[in-house]
Each structure stands twice: as C-alpha cells, then as structure tokens.
Write a protein that holds these residues in place. Structure first.
Motif, PDB file in Angstrom:
ATOM      1  N   TYR A 271     100.964   6.656  14.975  1.00 18.09           N
ATOM      2  CA  TYR A 271     101.539   7.951  14.612  1.00 18.09           C
ATOM      3  C   TYR A 271     100.683   9.098  15.138  1.00 18.09           C
ATOM      4  O   TYR A 271     101.203  10.074  15.693  1.00 18.09           O
TER       5      TYR A 271
ATOM      6  N   TYR B 118     106.515   4.948  25.302  1.00 12.66           N
ATOM      7  CA  TYR B 118     107.049   6.303  25.161  1.00 12.66           C
ATOM      8  C   TYR B 118     108.389   6.430  25.880  1.00 12.66           C
ATOM      9  O   TYR B 118     109.326   7.045  25.355  1.00 12.66           O
TER      10      TYR B 118
ATOM     11  N   LEU C  61     110.875   4.578  23.477  1.00 12.71           N
ATOM     12  CA  LEU C  61     111.043   5.047  22.103  1.00 12.71           C
ATOM     13  C   LEU C  61     111.533   6.482  22.006  1.00 12.71           C
ATOM     14  O   LEU C  61     112.118   6.866  20.987  1.00 12.71           O
ATOM     15  N   LYS C  62     111.317   7.291  23.040  1.00 19.55           N
ATOM     16  CA  LYS C  62     111.830   8.655  22.967  1.00 19.55           C
ATOM     17  C   LYS C  62     113.347   8.686  23.133  1.00 19.55           C
ATOM     18  O   LYS C  62     113.997   9.674  22.791  1.00 19.55           O
TER      19      LYS C  62
ATOM     20  N   LYS D  44     116.523   7.108  21.711  1.00 19.40           N
ATOM     21  CA  LYS D  44     116.917   6.343  20.532  1.00 19.40           C
ATOM     22  C   LYS D  44     117.841   5.186  20.876  1.00 19.40           C
ATOM     23  O   LYS D  44     117.829   4.145  20.200  1.00 19.40           O
TER      24      LYS D  44
ATOM     25  N   ALA E 221     115.729   2.408  22.236  1.00 24.53           N
ATOM     26  CA  ALA E 221     114.861   1.831  21.213  1.00 24.53           C
ATOM     27  C   ALA E 221     115.544   0.688  20.466  1.00 24.53           C
ATOM     28  O   ALA E 221     114.873  -0.251  20.021  1.00 24.53           O
TER      29      ALA E 221
ATOM     30  N   PHE F  73     113.686  -2.864  19.800  1.00 27.48           N
ATOM     31  CA  PHE F  73     113.299  -3.382  18.488  1.00 27.48           C
ATOM     32  C   PHE F  73     113.976  -4.721  18.204  1.00 27.48           C
ATOM     33  O   PHE F  73     113.399  -5.584  17.531  1.00 27.48           O
TER      34      PHE F  73
ATOM     35  N   SER G 140     104.962   0.227  17.080  1.00 25.03           N
ATOM     36  CA  SER G 140     106.144   0.861  17.666  1.00 25.03           C
ATOM     37  C   SER G 140     106.973   1.605  16.630  1.00 25.03           C
ATOM     38  O   SER G 140     107.540   2.663  16.926  1.00 25.03           O
ATOM     39  N   VAL G 141     107.070   1.054  15.420  1.00 23.71           N
ATOM     40  CA  VAL G 141     107.818   1.753  14.361  1.00 23.71           C
ATOM     41  C   VAL G 141     107.177   3.100  14.070  1.00 23.71           C
ATOM     42  O   VAL G 141     107.857   4.134  13.989  1.00 23.71           O
TER      43      VAL G 141
ATOM     44  N   PHE H 221     107.660   5.472  16.993  1.00 24.37           N
ATOM     45  CA  PHE H 221     109.031   6.004  16.989  1.00 24.37           C
ATOM     46  C   PHE H 221     109.156   7.156  15.991  1.00 24.37           C
ATOM     47  O   PHE H 221     109.769   8.190  16.299  1.00 24.37           O
TER      48      PHE H 221
ATOM     49  N   ILE I 164     107.415  10.231  17.326  1.00 21.89           N
ATOM     50  CA  ILE I 164     108.151  10.882  18.410  1.00 21.89           C
ATOM     51  C   ILE I 164     109.415  11.557  17.905  1.00 21.89           C
ATOM     52  O   ILE I 164     109.727  12.698  18.285  1.00 21.89           O
ATOM     53  N   ASN I 165     110.138  10.878  17.019  1.00 17.36           N
ATOM     54  CA  ASN I 165     111.476  11.338  16.642  1.00 17.36           C
ATOM     55  C   ASN I 165     111.632  11.802  15.197  1.00 17.36           C
ATOM     56  O   ASN I 165     112.672  12.381  14.863  1.00 17.36           O
TER      57      ASN I 165
END
Length: 343
Positions: free
Chosen positions: A67, A159, A162-163, A165, A168, A172, A197-198, A201, A204-205
């Motif tokens: 994070y 990145y 995951l940026k 959606k 992603a 996942f 990764s969670v 994500f 990022i979002n």
C-alpha cells in the motif's frame, strides 16, 4: 484521515505485527517438555497463538508495504521508488544475511554454543557465504524480504495490470487458482503475491476506502470482514483448503484496519518504530533465550508457557537497548542495518 493519523496508525500496526511474528518463532513446549502428554496442553496453546494469531503478521507486512509503495504511485516515480528500496530493503537484506552467516560460523566453533546453534560446525567458504546472502540460508525469517524484493521488481507488471480494473480480474483469478491448486510461480509464493497485490490494488484504486476517517460505518464493515475471516478459518478446519486459510490471513488485517479508531491511538513512541531492527534480531534473541532457559530452568509446563507469552516483550526490550547503543555509538552502522528508516 489526516496524514499524521495515517502514519501513526501505520506505526502501530507495524509494531503490533512485529510482536505477533515473534510468537510465530517462540514455540518451546517440545524443547522443555518433549512430546509427552505433559506438553500437549502447552503445545496446543502455543500452536494457537503461533500458527493462527501470529500468522496474520507477515500478510499484514506485505499489505502495508504494498500500500505504501503504490499509494500516489505513477510511472515517473518508478526509478525513485526502486532506488529507495535498494537502500531500505536490498542492502539490509544482504548485510543481515551475512551477519547471521558469520554468527553461525563463529558460534558453531565455540564450546558451549555449538549445541545452541544446532547446525554442527558451519563451513566458512565464499560459496557458502554467497548462498547465505542470496538465499537467507541462516536467516530464514528473511524469506519475507526475499519475496518482497521479487514483488518490488515486478512493479511495472503489477502496476500495468492493477491500474486497469478489467485486467485485474483475470490476474486475481490466476493468483487465486494458483493458491487453491498449490502452485508455485517459480520463485514467487502465490499467497505473498496475493496479499501484496490486493493492497497494491487498493493503493492504486481505492485510497478513499483505506484512508477515510474512522466511523461507525467503517467499524461495522470491519466486523463483517472479521466475521468472514473467522468463517474462512472455520471452513479451513474442516476442508484443509489452502485458499480458505489465505483468505483468513488476508481478511483479518483488513478488518483490524477498519475496526481500529486512529483517533484513539496514542502517538507511537520512538522505540516502537524500530520494527525492522526488531524483526531482524528477534530470531537470534528467541533462540538464545529458549535454548539457555532449557539448560538452566525447571522443565515444568509453567516455565515454557510464561517464557512464550513474554517473549515478544523481552525481544522488544532487548532490541530497543541494542538500538539505543547502536544509535549512540555507531549511527552509521545503525543506518546500514536499518536502511536509514525513520525512527
């Protein structure tokens, strides 16, 4: 929440996770009591705290690291981020692995310490040193940093996925499939990739979800997340499906973040911010205390249980004393060992 409150909460979570990870390595029932009926009750209690409660710590570390890395991230920050992690992660990883290797080499040749080391006479050779540095051979708690280094190297890939959606979702799905099927992604653990990764994500979002000030609504969402985690753990007990255990270890740190009201947290004390140093030295301290205690203390159930429960606090006190000495007498060594982290 305000930036100061966010940082305060991060310090508290890192410190608490550091205490929990010590419990993972502090189990001592067999060392004191053997495998007989007398040790069963002590073993069961220690196993619960080590392998249930304590095991949420490293997923929590992965999530905080991810994070913070991806919070406010953009492509033009990549090289600065990598350069920063070379200093704060890669260099201490190399230094500590070499220190642990040399510690085993020396201690394994000293009468009275050979048994404590428990590895016979450790060979002193450049290839053994290289293996120890690269593969954390004599410092196995640094498997976490090894995985973290690999994940940081994957930043452009993660990145890029995951940026978006929509990208992603299949990503996942593949990671979850790998966990469920017990796959290994070459040198990368799928569960470490999942936790990281969670959180990446979300960074990022979904910063507004993670950093909104505490409220009754957030509290009840945290309760639901905690309930879902407990359900997964209960189901794991019946089905022994690895994915359920991973979901428990993911949902528990998330629920704690939502449940804890940052406004009620006191300011983290300076000694609570030495978490990396505590993580690096705790295993040696734990092993020394348990092995020494087994030689001189009575082998009755109360002794290992008491030592087990106070071990995180013993490690925190001893490591804090070591930190004070290093900062005062060799600040350059302190910066090298901790990567120049905030204290």
């Amino acid at each position: 929440m305000e930036e100061s409150q966010f940082r305060k909460k991060i310090h508290w979570f890192n410190f608490c996770f550091s205490l929990l990870v010590i419990w993972v390595h502090s189990a001592n029932a067999e060392l004191y009591l053997g495998r007989g009926q007398e040790s069963y009750f002590v073993y069961q209690i220690e196993d619960f705290f080590s392998n249930v409660i304590g095991q949420i710590a490293v997923p929590g570390f992965f999530m905080i690291s991810a994070y913070l890395f991806f919070r406010n991230f953009s492509w033009n920050q990549l090289m600065n981020k990598w350069n920063s992690r070379i200093k704060t992660i890669l260099v201490p990883y190399i230094v500590w692995n070499f220190i642990y290797y040399m510690g085993y080499v020396i201690a394994s040749r000293i009468d009275g310490l050979t048994e404590v080391v428990g590895k016979g006479v450790v060979p002193f050779h450049i290839w053994n040193a290289a293996d120890a540095v690269m593969n954390y051979t004599y410092n196995y708690v640094f498997w976490y940093l090894y995985q973290l280094i690999l994940l940081i190297l994957l930043t452009p890939v993660l990145y890029g996925i995951l940026k978006n959606k929509f990208a992603a979702v299949p990503f996942f799905y593949v990671v979850i499939w790998g966990i469920a099927e017990g796959k290994q992604f070459y040198y990368l653990n799928p569960d470490a990739l999942f936790y990281y990764s969670v959180a990446a994500f979300i960074g990022i979002n979904g910063r507004e979800l993670a950093e909104t000030a505490w409220s009754q609504k957030r509290f009840w969402v945290g309760v639901l997340a905690a309930g879902a985690g407990i359900f997964c753990f209960h189901a794991y007990g019946k089905q022994q499906q690895a994915l359920l255990l991973v979901m428990f270890r993911l949902l528990t740190p998330i629920s704690l973040w939502l449940l804890v009201n940052e406004g009620r947290l006191a300011q983290a004390r300076p000694w609570m911010k030495n978490n990396f140093f505590l993580y690096a030295v705790h295993f040696a301290i734990v092993r020394l205390i348990n092995k020494t205690g087994a030689e001189f203390l009575p082998h009755v159930p109360a002794v290992p249980m008491l030592l087990y429960f106070i071990m995180p606090f013993l490690c925190a006190v001893i490591s804090s004393f070591m930190a004070v000495c290093l900062k005062r007498w060799s600040p350059s060594a302190w910066r090298l060992l901790t990567g120049g982290r905030e204290t």
